[in-house]
Structures are given as C-alpha cells and as structure tokens.
Design a protein around this motif. Structure first.
Motif, short mmCIF file in Angstrom:
data_model
loop_
_atom_site.label_atom_id
_atom_site.label_comp_id
_atom_site.label_asym_id
_atom_site.label_seq_id
_atom_site.Cartn_x
_atom_site.Cartn_y
_atom_site.Cartn_z
N ALA A 189 -30.28 2.85 20.79
CA ALA A 189 -31.44 3.06 19.91
C ALA A 189 -32.05 1.74 19.47
CB ALA A 189 -31.04 3.90 18.70
N GLU A 190 -31.19 0.77 19.18
CA GLU A 190 -31.69 -0.54 18.75
C GLU A 190 -32.48 -1.21 19.87
OE1 GLU A 190 -28.40 0.67 16.16
OE2 GLU A 190 -28.65 0.58 18.34
N ARG A 191 -32.04 -1.07 21.10
CA ARG A 191 -32.76 -1.68 22.22
C ARG A 191 -34.10 -1.00 22.45
NH1 ARG A 191 -27.38 -1.91 24.00
NH2 ARG A 191 -27.52 0.03 25.19
N VAL A 192 -34.15 0.33 22.30
CA VAL A 192 -35.42 1.03 22.44
C VAL A 192 -36.38 0.62 21.32
CG1 VAL A 192 -36.57 3.28 22.38
CG2 VAL A 192 -34.45 3.00 23.69
N LEU A 193 -35.88 0.53 20.11
CA LEU A 193 -36.74 0.13 18.99
C LEU A 193 -37.27 -1.29 19.19
CD1 LEU A 193 -34.71 1.65 16.02
CD2 LEU A 193 -36.95 2.40 16.84
N ALA A 194 -36.41 -2.18 19.69
CA ALA A 194 -36.86 -3.55 19.95
C ALA A 194 -37.94 -3.57 21.02
CB ALA A 194 -35.68 -4.43 20.36
N ALA A 195 -37.79 -2.72 22.05
CA ALA A 195 -38.76 -2.69 23.15
C ALA A 195 -40.09 -2.09 22.74
CB ALA A 195 -38.18 -1.91 24.34
N THR A 196 -40.08 -1.30 21.66
CA THR A 196 -41.30 -0.61 21.22
C THR A 196 -41.81 -1.16 19.89
OG1 THR A 196 -39.97 1.12 20.14
CG2 THR A 196 -40.65 1.52 22.43
N ASP A 197 -41.44 -2.41 19.58
CA ASP A 197 -41.88 -3.06 18.34
C ASP A 197 -41.52 -2.25 17.11
OD1 ASP A 197 -43.00 -5.24 19.73
OD2 ASP A 197 -44.89 -4.17 20.03
N GLY A 198 -40.36 -1.60 17.17
CA GLY A 198 -39.84 -0.89 16.02
C GLY A 198 -40.35 0.53 15.84
N VAL A 203 -41.43 10.07 23.86
CA VAL A 203 -40.73 10.96 24.80
C VAL A 203 -39.51 10.25 25.35
CG1 VAL A 203 -40.87 12.13 27.04
CG2 VAL A 203 -42.83 12.20 25.47
N VAL A 204 -38.37 10.95 25.39
CA VAL A 204 -37.18 10.47 26.08
C VAL A 204 -36.78 11.53 27.09
CG1 VAL A 204 -34.73 9.89 25.90
CG2 VAL A 204 -36.32 9.06 24.16
N LEU A 205 -36.62 11.12 28.35
CA LEU A 205 -36.15 12.01 29.41
C LEU A 205 -34.70 11.66 29.71
CD1 LEU A 205 -39.20 11.84 31.87
CD2 LEU A 205 -38.86 13.35 29.89
N ALA A 211 -23.17 11.26 24.64
CA ALA A 211 -23.52 10.18 23.72
C ALA A 211 -24.87 9.57 24.04
CB ALA A 211 -22.43 9.11 23.76
N THR A 212 -25.23 9.52 25.32
CA THR A 212 -26.53 8.95 25.69
C THR A 212 -27.68 9.80 25.16
OG1 THR A 212 -25.60 7.96 27.69
CG2 THR A 212 -27.98 8.22 27.62
N GLU A 218 -31.87 9.34 18.53
CA GLU A 218 -32.02 8.37 17.45
C GLU A 218 -33.19 7.41 17.68
OE1 GLU A 218 -30.42 8.00 14.48
OE2 GLU A 218 -29.66 10.00 14.97
N SER A 219 -33.59 7.25 18.93
CA SER A 219 -34.63 6.28 19.26
C SER A 219 -36.04 6.84 19.20
CB SER A 219 -34.37 5.70 20.66
OG SER A 219 -34.68 6.66 21.65
N LEU A 220 -36.18 8.12 18.86
CA LEU A 220 -37.49 8.76 18.87
C LEU A 220 -38.34 8.36 17.67
CD1 LEU A 220 -36.64 12.41 20.00
CD2 LEU A 220 -37.92 10.71 21.31
#
Length: 316
Positions: A189-198, A203-205, A211-212, A218-220
């Motif tokens: 989730a932290e990596r997704v947030l970093a990639a999307t400027d927070g 959408v997550v596929l 766990a994934t 959590e990253s939505l």
C-alpha cells in the motif's frame, strides 16, 4: 488421436499422454483440428479438482484452442466440454470466432481467456473512467500484460504495474505501465501511495487473493474499486468488513469469465475487438513458452512455479 487425459485429481503428474478416439461432434458443434491449445491457471484447478463448477473424471483438459474447421481458422473456448489438449476437439459453433491472418496462434490464444478477462475486468466490473489510476497486479502475466495495455487504450490516466521481479516489472513498463513496483504484500500500500502522490488507486485488479488482495484494498483512493478474479496465492479467502469499506466508500467485486461470456455483447464483440487491435499492432499479447503436447506436465509445472511470462501454449 494423441491427447492428454486426467483419470485422477492431483498435480501436474496426473497429466498423462494417451491415445483416444477423436470426438464425435453433435448438433451445433465443429470438429476442430487443433494447431495450438492454451494453458491456464484454471486448467491447473480443473486438474487438482478445485475448479469452480466441478469436473467429472476422466477428462481431457484444455478450454481454449485455435485450429482449422471446415476451411476456417477459428479460435474457440471449450468451457462446456473441455478437451483442448488433443489433436482434435469438438467446439461449440457459437463460440468459434474467425482469426485474422495477421494474428498468430499464440497471440490469438492469449486473447481468448486472458484477453476477454482483462477486457471485462476494466469495462464490465471496474467500469473504468477516463483519467483514473489503475493498479494491475501480476502485470507480466497473461491477463495482467493485456490489462496494462487495455487500461491505457481505454483512457486510464496512470497505470501502476506490480510484479515479483525486476525483469517482470521491466516487461510491464515496456507494455506501457507508467510505474512498476514490487508486489510483495509487505509495504504494498505504501508503494502504491508513493506512486500516486499519496492519492491511491481508483481501480486495483487482483488475481492473487490473500494478503495481496487485502494490501490492494488498503491502497484504494476514496470510491476506489478492487476487482478480484482469482486466488493464485492459494492462501485462505480473506474476509472483508463492509463497515471498513464504508469509511472510504470502497467497493470490492469478484469476477468469473464463464457467466460474463453469456451476457449480450460479452463474447464475440469484445473478442473481435481484441483480435482487430492485435492485427493492427495496437495490442501486443505476450506469448511465452511453447511445449509439445506430450509435455503438458512440464507446462503446468512451469506455470505453477511462476517460471513463465505471457501465454503458454501446447502444440499437438
């Protein structure tokens, strides 16, 4: 004819080469001389007995074929009958779609289940809107590699790919992903947030489950949608608390291709679109290893061990 038959449920070791009579076609069926058969995770689930809907022993695995039937070069699913791991197969006529000459066997097979799945995930389940951010898990795999490209084609503003190795992340970037990150649930989730400027993902596929899937949730971003279409991790099914979803107005959907293909406009039309995009070189299905029919066991072993990228095919 040469075929692969399963007489007991189990791992790849139960895929046994044998000689069988060619299938006898009935009304509404085509006898197809198989030039190539696709290998899918769903085939491994049929083989081990865990497939949704059940399978009756003995059976010939394989639910996607390309080949010749009465002068036509056709692509077809065999969900109703299975039987693709063979020299000949009986295909439902309403599932047989003509393949353009510009599309090779491996690319055509990559579009059948994986391509239709990617199309429906984005169009039917996630209802992707132009400008939205899409995270594609397993982005170098059969579905993921096509979902990355189709998300861009359908107008996504940002595509974030996740994969387990640097090589696979490189493949995703080459296919058009804006960012590629590690798919390990720890720190996902932290990596997704970093990639999307927070902001998070719209959408997550997810095909991994476990766990994934929970990390993807959590990253939505607010009003984000997660679509799960498999449990490749073979972990237990995670539970989701509706009240926790409500805090950010999140949605979780499940997707299974079989009933989606029976919806009006759910099979022939999207498949024809995918074939046309590929023939015009606007879509690049990723074709992986090619195996002789008799090495179906090795194909399943490689697929389950994650030693492959792109579409695996068997050649009778």
């Amino acid at each position: 004819m040469r075929a692969i038959q399963v007489t007991q449920f189990g791992g790849p070791e139960v895929l046994v080469p044998t000689e069988l009579d060619p299938p006898v076609v009935g009304p509404g069926e085509l006898l197809v001389e198989v030039s190539a058969a696709g290998v899918n995770f769903a085939d491994t689930h049929r083989t081990d007995g865990s497939y949704r809907g059940g399978v009756t022993l003995p059976f010939v695995p394989g639910v996607e074929i390309v080949g010749r039937a009465y002068g036509r070069r056709v692509l077809s699913t065999l969900f109703e009958t299975s039987g693709g791991y063979a020299e000949y197969a009986a295909a439902p006529a309403h599932r047989a779609v003509d393949v353009p000459d510009e599309v090779d066997d491996g690319s055509a097979l990559a579009l059948l289940i994986q391509g239709l799945t990617a199309w429906h995930l984005l169009k039917s389940s996630a209802r992707l809107r132009p400008g939205e951010t899409v995270v594609v898990n397993a982005a170098a795999g059969g579905v993921g590699s096509l979902a990355v490209q189709l998300a861009k084609h359908f107008g996504a503003g940002q595509v974030v790919a996740t994969a387990s190795t640097g090589d696979k992340r490189d493949i995703a970037r080459q296919l058009g992903a804006d960012v590629a990150i590690n798919n390990n649930p720890d720190g996902y989730a932290e990596r997704v947030l970093a990639a999307t400027d927070g902001r998070g993902a719209d959408v997550v596929l997810d095909s991994a489950g476990g766990a994934t899937m929970l990390a993807g949730l959590e990253s939505l971003a607010p009003f984000g949608r997660l679509v799960n279409y498999g449990n490749a991790s073979r972990e237990g099914r995670p539970s989701v608390d509706p009240s926790a979803l409500a805090q950010r107005n999140l949605s979780v959907a499940g997707f299974w291709l079989v009933p989606a293909m029976d919806l009006p406009g759910g099979y022939v039309e999207p498949l024809a679109e995918l074939l046309a995009l590929t023939a015009a070189k606007k879509l690049s299905p990723q074709v992986g290893a090619e195996y002789p029919l008799e090495e179906a066991r090795r194909a399943h072993e490689d697929l389950l061990a994650r030693r492959s990228t792109g579409k695996l095919i068997l050649k009778p």
